[in-house]
Motif scaffolding. Structure first.
Motif, short mmCIF file in Angstrom:
data_model
loop_
_atom_site.label_atom_id
_atom_site.label_comp_id
_atom_site.label_asym_id
_atom_site.label_seq_id
_atom_site.Cartn_x
_atom_site.Cartn_y
_atom_site.Cartn_z
N LEU B 30 0.80 -1.23 0.00
CA LEU B 30 0.00 0.00 0.00
C LEU B 30 0.83 1.28 0.00
O LEU B 30 0.37 2.32 -0.44
CB LEU B 30 -0.90 0.02 1.25
CG LEU B 30 -1.93 -1.10 1.36
CD1 LEU B 30 -2.55 -1.10 2.74
CD2 LEU B 30 -3.00 -0.93 0.29
N LEU B 31 2.05 1.19 0.52
CA LEU B 31 2.82 2.42 0.76
C LEU B 31 4.07 2.48 -0.11
O LEU B 31 4.67 1.45 -0.42
CB LEU B 31 3.20 2.49 2.24
CG LEU B 31 2.00 2.59 3.19
CD1 LEU B 31 2.40 2.28 4.62
CD2 LEU B 31 1.35 3.97 3.10
N PRO B 32 4.47 3.69 -0.46
CA PRO B 32 5.54 3.83 -1.45
C PRO B 32 6.96 3.51 -0.97
O PRO B 32 7.81 3.22 -1.80
CB PRO B 32 5.45 5.29 -1.90
CG PRO B 32 4.75 6.00 -0.81
CD PRO B 32 3.86 5.00 -0.16
N ARG B 84 4.16 13.14 -3.06
CA ARG B 84 4.66 11.77 -2.93
C ARG B 84 3.92 10.82 -3.87
O ARG B 84 2.79 11.07 -4.27
CB ARG B 84 4.46 11.29 -1.48
CG ARG B 84 5.31 12.03 -0.46
CD ARG B 84 6.78 11.66 -0.56
NE ARG B 84 6.96 10.21 -0.53
CZ ARG B 84 6.99 9.48 0.57
NH1 ARG B 84 6.85 10.04 1.75
NH2 ARG B 84 7.16 8.18 0.52
N LEU B 85 4.60 9.74 -4.22
CA LEU B 85 4.01 8.76 -5.14
C LEU B 85 3.12 7.82 -4.34
O LEU B 85 3.52 6.71 -4.00
CB LEU B 85 5.10 7.96 -5.83
CG LEU B 85 6.04 8.76 -6.73
CD1 LEU B 85 7.26 7.94 -7.07
CD2 LEU B 85 5.31 9.17 -7.99
N VAL B 86 1.93 8.29 -4.03
CA VAL B 86 1.08 7.47 -3.20
C VAL B 86 -0.20 7.14 -3.98
O VAL B 86 -0.72 7.97 -4.71
CB VAL B 86 0.79 8.19 -1.86
CG1 VAL B 86 0.27 9.58 -2.08
CG2 VAL B 86 -0.15 7.39 -1.01
N PHE B 87 -0.64 5.90 -3.85
CA PHE B 87 -1.80 5.46 -4.62
C PHE B 87 -3.05 6.27 -4.26
O PHE B 87 -3.30 6.57 -3.09
CB PHE B 87 -2.10 3.98 -4.34
CG PHE B 87 -1.06 3.05 -4.93
CD1 PHE B 87 -0.70 3.14 -6.27
CD2 PHE B 87 -0.46 2.08 -4.14
CE1 PHE B 87 0.25 2.28 -6.82
CE2 PHE B 87 0.49 1.21 -4.68
CZ PHE B 87 0.84 1.32 -6.01
N ARG B 88 -3.82 6.61 -5.29
CA ARG B 88 -5.06 7.33 -5.04
C ARG B 88 -6.00 6.45 -4.22
O ARG B 88 -5.88 5.22 -4.22
CB ARG B 88 -5.71 7.76 -6.35
CG ARG B 88 -5.67 6.69 -7.41
CD ARG B 88 -5.99 7.24 -8.75
NE ARG B 88 -7.44 7.18 -8.94
CZ ARG B 88 -8.00 7.34 -10.14
NH1 ARG B 88 -7.24 7.60 -11.20
NH2 ARG B 88 -9.30 7.27 -10.27
N ASP B 90 -9.15 5.37 -4.21
CA ASP B 90 -9.96 4.24 -4.71
C ASP B 90 -9.08 3.03 -5.03
O ASP B 90 -9.44 1.88 -4.76
CB ASP B 90 -10.81 4.64 -5.92
CG ASP B 90 -10.02 5.38 -6.99
OD1 ASP B 90 -8.83 5.70 -6.74
OD2 ASP B 90 -10.57 5.63 -8.08
N LEU B 91 -7.90 3.32 -5.57
CA LEU B 91 -6.98 2.24 -5.90
C LEU B 91 -6.42 1.61 -4.62
O LEU B 91 -6.29 0.40 -4.50
CB LEU B 91 -5.84 2.78 -6.78
CG LEU B 91 -4.79 1.79 -7.25
CD1 LEU B 91 -5.42 0.64 -8.03
CD2 LEU B 91 -3.74 2.49 -8.12
N ILE B 95 -6.39 -2.32 -3.67
CA ILE B 95 -5.17 -3.07 -3.37
C ILE B 95 -5.28 -3.72 -2.00
O ILE B 95 -4.93 -4.88 -1.79
CB ILE B 95 -3.92 -2.17 -3.43
CG1 ILE B 95 -3.75 -1.60 -4.83
CG2 ILE B 95 -2.67 -2.94 -3.02
CD1 ILE B 95 -2.67 -0.55 -4.93
#
Lengths: 564, 174
Positions: B30-32, B84-88, B90-91, B95
């Protein structure tokens, strides 16, 4: 797509970029979009992240691993070694240990033979700007394709050629036969339908199909894994097939060791055949029952097919010679009387014949049938004088690059590089370059206090060391009308660049020029001046027009060795 | 610490230690970065300890812990800087759902990876371990040497790909 090997290269790059935290914002957006609609992709990414987890848990290199570091070996006097040992044993702080490790690793890292991109960048300002994204300069692979006979791949998008290098990959062969030579020396011939994974130069895994493996003494110990066992070759020739769900093995020469289910080893000698079942014991069967690919006659068959393809291309080519747009076509077969390479374009214009200087006539891309010219020596070249005006350019050639030794490696270079004249070359990082002098009297945009206003149009890297010795179809077009420069590799567009207002030049010419080198450099620095291509050229066509992508693809398809 | 608390403490320590690797694996999906994972794992541990009395021993600890970890990760995600490159979100939820269904198999995966690592040619194995040595920063190393991170990542990419292929194959045979 639920297999790692099926992962699209762009997606793979994005995933890697995410893992390394180097992905751009916009690529990350695209990756997220793709993930939202694709559970399989999400699954693959989790596998990448899981791998990351396990690798982190492995803990990296330990101080004790430093004994493997070339640096510590190079300073091999005892006092140094003792110091390393003492350091490892003493209870030093973690931070200090890391700092020490970093220093040593930095030296270790240098050992990986990477180029000094910073310096390269400086030098490249001479002819063009580019991003130093960094390309590794070593070829990694396990085997090379020796032969392909009537092959159909079960994988979409797979299109291997003879001479291509295979790395860690899984081959799904729907039908036909492929022979590959591992870098250990072992030769494996696989017949489809088959599934084979390459693990290393010493190991492969066959899950389906039949194969013949020939292992020379140097490759003793080559291992073939199968669902039921592992077969270790002790220098021999054997056949293996999975028939009706049963694994069968016949040893034609020498002996092999098998380990049914990883347990005790069983030696199988020449003239014996066995059947294996998962976990069970090997059972002797009669020889000749195992259907394995034959290799006798394959070379002759291949040669016959090549011959017929070559004849087909030659008759197609005769039509091309009459194309009004074609200015010159060389196949590099020199005329026995004049010693020149004739321009084959019709109607015949002998003024455009070329003269070989120090270039060697060698076998072309149709082995032993066509001729190529090799420019190995710094003075090798073919000289031409094409005294005609052009409104656009297409340069097209079959090129075999052995290595990119020079900073710039010439394909077709106008002598003086005066206004309207082209330079077609490959840079040492594998990018194709096409440039045309726009105005020789104006200031050079890349170099201070120098004349020559021009721009270099680059393709992305199309070559790396793993492609050494492979024949590639290269084409580039310069189209002032459409304001476009396009580079092609093997019939496919690899880059399209716009010609901006200031860089439009309409009256194009070539005049005195060189193929495979550059004779009249405007600087004496040898790094800059020597531009012979370390490789071969088999056919070069020069058109007074920018050919479209369909035409180029067709010319590639018609002129290549047929896909097998 | 009273008797009851003592017992709870034992339950917590035993379960947490046993599942720490699984939790890290879950959070990593989940985390970058690993810094983020460590941060959230700490928070998660605190919350789990605080709520241990609500834990029903008839359910799997890891499932319960993942619900907490997921919530903590989401809260952390919302605080993270925008660049930061963090998933939106809803995604992120998708995940988390996928990953919660896939908690099993970590130890098999690990042992397969270890086998695959040992099958790598020695220089490749050293290289990948170097890349995963704590404290090694590719960029710093590159700057120091005037070399290119691109070349480093390119090689790492090939080796990771090779390892994943190998792990996949081993799994198919098991």
């Amino acid at each position: 797509m639920n297999k790692i090997s099926d992962l699209d290269p762009q997606l793979q790059n994005w995933i890697e970029g995410y893992l390394n935290q180097t992905i751009s914002k916009s690529d990350f957006e695209s990756l997220q979009k793709a993930m939202l609609g694709d559970p399989e992709l999400r699954h693959l990414i989790r596998r990448y992240l899981n791998l990351d987890c396990h690798l982190v848990a492995e803990g990296g290199l330990k101080i004790s691993d430093l004994s493997f570091v070339p640096w510590s070996q190079s300073r091999s006097d005892d006092s140094q070694r003792g110091w390393v040992r003492k350091l490892a044993l003493s209870q030093i702080g973690v931070a200090a240990a890391i700092a020490f490790l970093l220093g040593a690793l930095a030296m270790y890292w240098q050992d990986f033979a990477w180029k000094d991109f910073a310096n390269e960048e400086k030098r490249d300002a001479e002819e063009g700007n580019w991003d130093a994204s960094g390309q590794e300069q070593f070829a990694e692979g396990f085997a090379v394709i020796k032969n392909l006979i009537d092959v159909t791949w079960a994988q979409e998008g797979k299109d291997f050629q003879i001479g291509e290098i295979l790395g860690a990959e899984t081959l799904y062969l729907a039908q036909g036969k492929i022979s590959m030579q591992f870098f250990s020396g072992a030769i494996l011939t696989l017949e489809g339908p088959a599934k084979l994974s390459l693990n290393s130069s010493w190991k492969a895994y066959c899950e389906k199909g039949s194969l013949r493996l020939k292992v020379p003494p140097a490759a003793r110990g080559f291992k073939l894994q199968t669902p039921a066992t592992e077969i270790e070759d002790l220098g021999t020739e054997f056949g293996f097939a999975i028939q009706d769900g049963k694994e069968k093995l016949e040893v034609f020469d020498g002996e092999v060791l098998i380990r049914p289910d990883g347990r005790d080893t069983v030696l199988v000698q020449k003239g014996n055949a066995i059947e294996l079942s998962q976990g069970g014991l090997p059972v002797a069967i009669t020889t000749g029952e195992v259907r394995v690919p034959t290799v006798e006659g394959d070379d002759q068959l291949l040669q016959k097919q090549i011959q017929s393809d070559f004849e087909k291309w030659k008759s197609y080519r005769n039509g091309l010679f009459q194309d009004q747009r074609l200015v010159a076509f060389y196949d590099f077969v020199s005329d026995p009387e004049t010693g020149l390479v004739p321009n084959l374009c019709l109607p015949r214009n002998a003024d455009f014949d070329g003269a070989i200087v120090m270039g060697e006539s060698v076998s072309g891309r149709w082995p032993d049938l066509s001729t190529a010219i090799e420019f190995k020596r710094p003075s090798s070249r073919v000289r031409v004088n094409l005294t005609t005006t052009f409104s656009a350019f297409t340069f097209m050639s079959w090129v075999r690059v052995d290595s990119l030794d020079r900073q710039y490696n010439g394909l077709l270079m106008a002598d003086g590089y005066e206004t309207g004249e082209p330079h077609w070359q490959i840079r040492e990082d594998g990018r194709m370059m096409l440039s045309v002098m726009v105005d020789e009297s104006k200031e050079n945009p890349y170099r201070k206090n120098a004349r020559g206003f021009h721009r270099v149009y680059f393709s992305p890297p199309i070559w790396d060391l793993s492609m050494s010795g492979q024949w590639l179809h290269l084409a580039s077009t310069f189209d002032p009308e459409e304001r476009r420069v396009v580079h092609f590799l093997n019939g496919k567009v690899v880059s399209v660049s716009e010609i901006e207002d200031d860089y439009v030049v309409r009256d194009l010419r070539i005049g005195n020029a060189e193929i495979g080198n550059w004779g009249h450099p405007f600087r004496e620095d040898p790094v800059f001046a020597i531009r012979n291509l370390n490789g071969r050229m088999d056919e070069l066509a020069i058109f007074n027009a920018a050919l479209g992508s369909q035409e180029i693809e067709e010319l590639f398809t018609k002129s290549r060795l047929r896909k097998r | 610490m009273g008797r009851r608390e003592n017992h709870e403490y034992e339950v917590f320590i035993r379960n947490f230690t046993k599942n720490e690797q699984n939790l890290r694996r879950f959070l990593r999906s989940l985390l970058p970065s690993w810094e983020d994972v460590d941060e959230v794992l700490q928070e998660t541990a605190v919350v789990l300890w605080r709520k241990i009395e609500h834990y029903d021993p008839s359910t799997e600890f890891i499932k319960w812990a993942c619900v907490v970890a997921r919530f903590e990760a989401l809260a952390y995600r919302r605080k993270m800087a925008r660049d930061r490159l963090v998933f939106r979100e809803d995604l992120f939820e998708l995940i988390a759902e996928d990953a919660q269904d896939e908690l099993e198999g970590a130890s098999l995966e690990r042992s397969n990876l270890q086998k695959c690592l040992s099958e790598l040619p020695a220089d490749q194995k050293r290289f990948v371990l170097l890349a995963y040595t704590p404290g090694v920063k590719v960029k710093e190393l590159a700057n120091q040497e005037g070399s290119s991170p691109g070349a480093f990542y390119m090689r790492l990419k090939r080796i990771r790909h090779q390892l994943l292929n190998c792990v996949e194959r081993k799994l198919q045979n098991q």
